[in-house]
Design a protein around this motif. Structure first.
Motif, PDB file in Angstrom:
ATOM      1  N   GLY A 185     -12.602   1.049  15.554  1.00  0.00           N
ATOM      2  CA  GLY A 185     -13.987   1.794  15.218  1.00  0.00           C
ATOM      3  C   GLY A 185     -14.356   0.004  13.963  1.00  0.00           C
ATOM      4  N   GLY A 186     -13.376  -0.861  13.692  1.00  0.00           N
ATOM      5  CA  GLY A 186     -13.973  -1.507  12.756  1.00  0.00           C
ATOM      6  C   GLY A 186     -14.042  -2.728  13.377  1.00  0.00           C
ATOM      7  N   THR A 187     -13.700  -4.151  12.896  1.00  0.00           N
ATOM      8  CA  THR A 187     -12.822  -5.542  13.605  1.00  0.00           C
ATOM      9  C   THR A 187     -12.359  -5.442  12.740  1.00  0.00           C
ATOM     10  OG1 THR A 187     -16.414  -5.733  13.035  1.00  0.00           O
ATOM     11  CG2 THR A 187     -14.352  -8.058  13.165  1.00  0.00           C
ATOM     12  N   PHE A 188     -11.084  -5.795  13.563  1.00  0.00           N
ATOM     13  CA  PHE A 188      -9.326  -5.851  13.055  1.00  0.00           C
ATOM     14  C   PHE A 188      -9.671  -6.777  12.788  1.00  0.00           C
ATOM     15  CE2 PHE A 188      -5.573  -4.588  14.748  1.00  0.00           C
ATOM     16  CZ  PHE A 188      -4.973  -6.382  15.045  1.00  0.00           C
ATOM     17  N   ARG A 189     -10.329  -8.098  13.110  1.00  0.00           N
ATOM     18  CA  ARG A 189      -9.275  -9.773  12.934  1.00  0.00           C
ATOM     19  C   ARG A 189      -9.953  -9.458  10.751  1.00  0.00           C
ATOM     20  NH1 ARG A 189     -14.182 -12.412  11.887  1.00  0.00           N
ATOM     21  NH2 ARG A 189     -16.160 -12.465  12.913  1.00  0.00           N
ATOM     22  N   ILE A 190     -10.883  -8.687  10.855  1.00  0.00           N
ATOM     23  CA  ILE A 190     -11.094  -9.231   8.950  1.00  0.00           C
ATOM     24  C   ILE A 190     -10.096  -8.011   8.142  1.00  0.00           C
ATOM     25  CG2 ILE A 190     -13.942  -9.418   9.286  1.00  0.00           C
ATOM     26  CD1 ILE A 190     -13.848  -6.512   8.146  1.00  0.00           C
ATOM     27  N   PHE A 191      -9.398  -7.269   8.852  1.00  0.00           N
ATOM     28  CA  PHE A 191      -8.045  -6.141   7.773  1.00  0.00           C
ATOM     29  C   PHE A 191      -6.770  -7.093   8.072  1.00  0.00           C
ATOM     30  CE2 PHE A 191     -11.309  -2.700   7.928  1.00  0.00           C
ATOM     31  CZ  PHE A 191     -11.697  -2.759   8.623  1.00  0.00           C
ATOM     32  N   THR A 192      -6.861  -6.668   6.207  1.00  0.00           N
ATOM     33  CA  THR A 192      -5.298  -6.849   6.118  1.00  0.00           C
ATOM     34  C   THR A 192      -4.210  -5.528   6.625  1.00  0.00           C
ATOM     35  OG1 THR A 192      -5.421  -8.315   4.478  1.00  0.00           O
ATOM     36  CG2 THR A 192      -3.120  -7.291   4.454  1.00  0.00           C
ATOM     37  N   PHE A 193      -3.589  -5.485   7.253  1.00  0.00           N
ATOM     38  CA  PHE A 193      -2.493  -4.550   7.590  1.00  0.00           C
ATOM     39  C   PHE A 193      -1.246  -4.166   7.145  1.00  0.00           C
ATOM     40  CE2 PHE A 193      -5.689  -2.431  11.344  1.00  0.00           C
ATOM     41  CZ  PHE A 193      -6.272  -3.723  11.260  1.00  0.00           C
ATOM     42  N   GLY A 194      -0.870  -3.200   7.275  1.00  0.00           N
ATOM     43  CA  GLY A 194       0.356  -2.825   5.379  1.00  0.00           C
ATOM     44  C   GLY A 194       1.309  -1.771   6.852  1.00  0.00           C
ATOM     45  N   TRP A 195       2.473  -1.971   6.833  1.00  0.00           N
ATOM     46  CA  TRP A 195       2.769  -0.520   6.841  1.00  0.00           C
ATOM     47  C   TRP A 195       3.576  -0.256   5.610  1.00  0.00           C
ATOM     48  CZ3 TRP A 195       3.673   2.366  11.375  1.00  0.00           C
ATOM     49  CH2 TRP A 195       3.022   1.741  12.746  1.00  0.00           C
ATOM     50  N   TYR A 196       3.180   1.197   5.533  1.00  0.00           N
ATOM     51  CA  TYR A 196       4.220   1.464   4.367  1.00  0.00           C
ATOM     52  C   TYR A 196       5.599   3.150   5.302  1.00  0.00           C
ATOM     53  CZ  TYR A 196       1.244  -0.414   1.561  1.00  0.00           C
ATOM     54  OH  TYR A 196       0.181  -0.893   1.051  1.00  0.00           O
ATOM     55  N   ARG A 197       6.388   3.571   4.424  1.00  0.00           N
ATOM     56  CA  ARG A 197       7.363   4.922   5.046  1.00  0.00           C
ATOM     57  C   ARG A 197       6.984   5.543   3.293  1.00  0.00           C
ATOM     58  NH1 ARG A 197      12.598   0.983   5.599  1.00  0.00           N
ATOM     59  NH2 ARG A 197      13.263   1.148   3.600  1.00  0.00           N
ATOM     60  N   GLN A 198       7.333   6.537   3.606  1.00  0.00           N
ATOM     61  CA  GLN A 198       7.423   7.900   2.385  1.00  0.00           C
ATOM     62  C   GLN A 198       8.706   8.759   3.437  1.00  0.00           C
ATOM     63  OE1 GLN A 198       3.876   9.495   1.379  1.00  0.00           O
ATOM     64  NE2 GLN A 198       4.630  10.015  -0.073  1.00  0.00           N
ATOM     65  N   ALA A 199       9.435   8.782   2.972  1.00  0.00           N
ATOM     66  CA  ALA A 199      10.364   9.623   2.716  1.00  0.00           C
ATOM     67  C   ALA A 199       9.532  10.785   2.241  1.00  0.00           C
ATOM     68  CB  ALA A 199      12.143   9.622   2.517  1.00  0.00           C
ATOM     69  N   PRO A 200      10.505  12.089   2.158  1.00  0.00           N
ATOM     70  CA  PRO A 200      11.084  13.641   1.471  1.00  0.00           C
ATOM     71  C   PRO A 200      11.248  13.371   0.314  1.00  0.00           C
ATOM     72  CG  PRO A 200      11.821  13.979   3.207  1.00  0.00           C
ATOM     73  CD  PRO A 200      11.515  12.428   3.805  1.00  0.00           C
ATOM     74  N   GLY A 201      10.295  13.388  -0.783  1.00  0.00           N
ATOM     75  CA  GLY A 201      10.694  13.915  -2.189  1.00  0.00           C
ATOM     76  C   GLY A 201      10.183  12.044  -2.844  1.00  0.00           C
ATOM     77  N   LYS A 202       9.979  11.135  -2.015  1.00  0.00           N
ATOM     78  CA  LYS A 202      10.178   9.993  -2.836  1.00  0.00           C
ATOM     79  C   LYS A 202       8.312   8.690  -2.400  1.00  0.00           C
ATOM     80  CE  LYS A 202      14.571   8.537  -1.470  1.00  0.00           C
ATOM     81  NZ  LYS A 202      15.613   7.566  -0.941  1.00  0.00           N
ATOM     82  N   GLN A 203       7.953   8.628  -3.018  1.00  0.00           N
ATOM     83  CA  GLN A 203       6.606   7.750  -2.935  1.00  0.00           C
ATOM     84  C   GLN A 203       6.849   6.764  -1.792  1.00  0.00           C
ATOM     85  OE1 GLN A 203       6.222   5.477  -7.006  1.00  0.00           O
ATOM     86  NE2 GLN A 203       5.360   7.363  -7.504  1.00  0.00           N
ATOM     87  N   ARG A 204       5.763   6.977  -1.134  1.00  0.00           N
ATOM     88  CA  ARG A 204       5.206   6.043  -0.204  1.00  0.00           C
ATOM     89  C   ARG A 204       5.258   4.406  -0.802  1.00  0.00           C
ATOM     90  NH1 ARG A 204      -0.273   7.381   3.158  1.00  0.00           N
ATOM     91  NH2 ARG A 204       1.128   8.779   2.810  1.00  0.00           N
ATOM     92  N   GLU A 205       5.829   3.484  -0.194  1.00  0.00           N
ATOM     93  CA  GLU A 205       6.406   2.462  -0.326  1.00  0.00           C
ATOM     94  C   GLU A 205       5.535   1.260   0.902  1.00  0.00           C
ATOM     95  OE1 GLU A 205      10.765   1.818  -1.283  1.00  0.00           O
ATOM     96  OE2 GLU A 205      10.880   2.403   1.435  1.00  0.00           O
ATOM     97  N   LEU A 206       5.523   0.069   0.467  1.00  0.00           N
ATOM     98  CA  LEU A 206       4.971  -1.433   1.705  1.00  0.00           C
ATOM     99  C   LEU A 206       6.173  -1.559   1.891  1.00  0.00           C
ATOM    100  CD1 LEU A 206       2.814  -2.790   2.685  1.00  0.00           C
ATOM    101  CD2 LEU A 206       3.565  -4.195   1.141  1.00  0.00           C
TER     102      LEU A 206
END
Length: 115
Positions: A26-47
């Protein structure tokens, strides 16, 4: 509208490996910055890791030397290779795409690491 679909999560023993994938549509792939984040139960989402449109990468200190982020423009896919997994890596992992003020998220994929 950009859509992100993660896959590749699962159950792995400590010391093992998993490779997560995030397919963008749905978008132009090459223009995006991508990130993987994770979130464990009871914790904030982190990069965990990010990759720019110039393939520059950034990693959280906790995963440096173990995780590798990459992108394949021909397949509109971002990967996260995770090696030497630890129990503390267990989380729901989310893919993020960002361009200027726009941010998009996938639904997440569960990673479980048994000790």
């Amino acid at each position: 509208q950009v859509q992100l679909l993660e896959s590749g999560g699962g159950l792995v023993q400590a010391g093992g490996s998993l490779k997560l994938s995030c397919i963008a549509s749905g978008g132009t792939f090459r223009i995006f910055t991508f990130g993987w984040y994770r979130q464990a139960p009871g914790k904030q989402r982190e990069l965990v890791a990010s990759i720019g449109k110039d393939d520059s990468t950034n990693y959280a200190d906790s995963v440096k030397g173990r995780f590798t982020i990459s992108r394949n423009s021909a397949r509109n896919t971002v990967y996260l290779q995770m090696n030497s997994l630890k129990p503390e890596d267990a989380s729901v992992y989310y893919c993020q795409a960002r361009f200027l003020a726009a941010t998009y998220w996938g639904q997440g994929t569960q990673v479980t690491v048994s000790s």
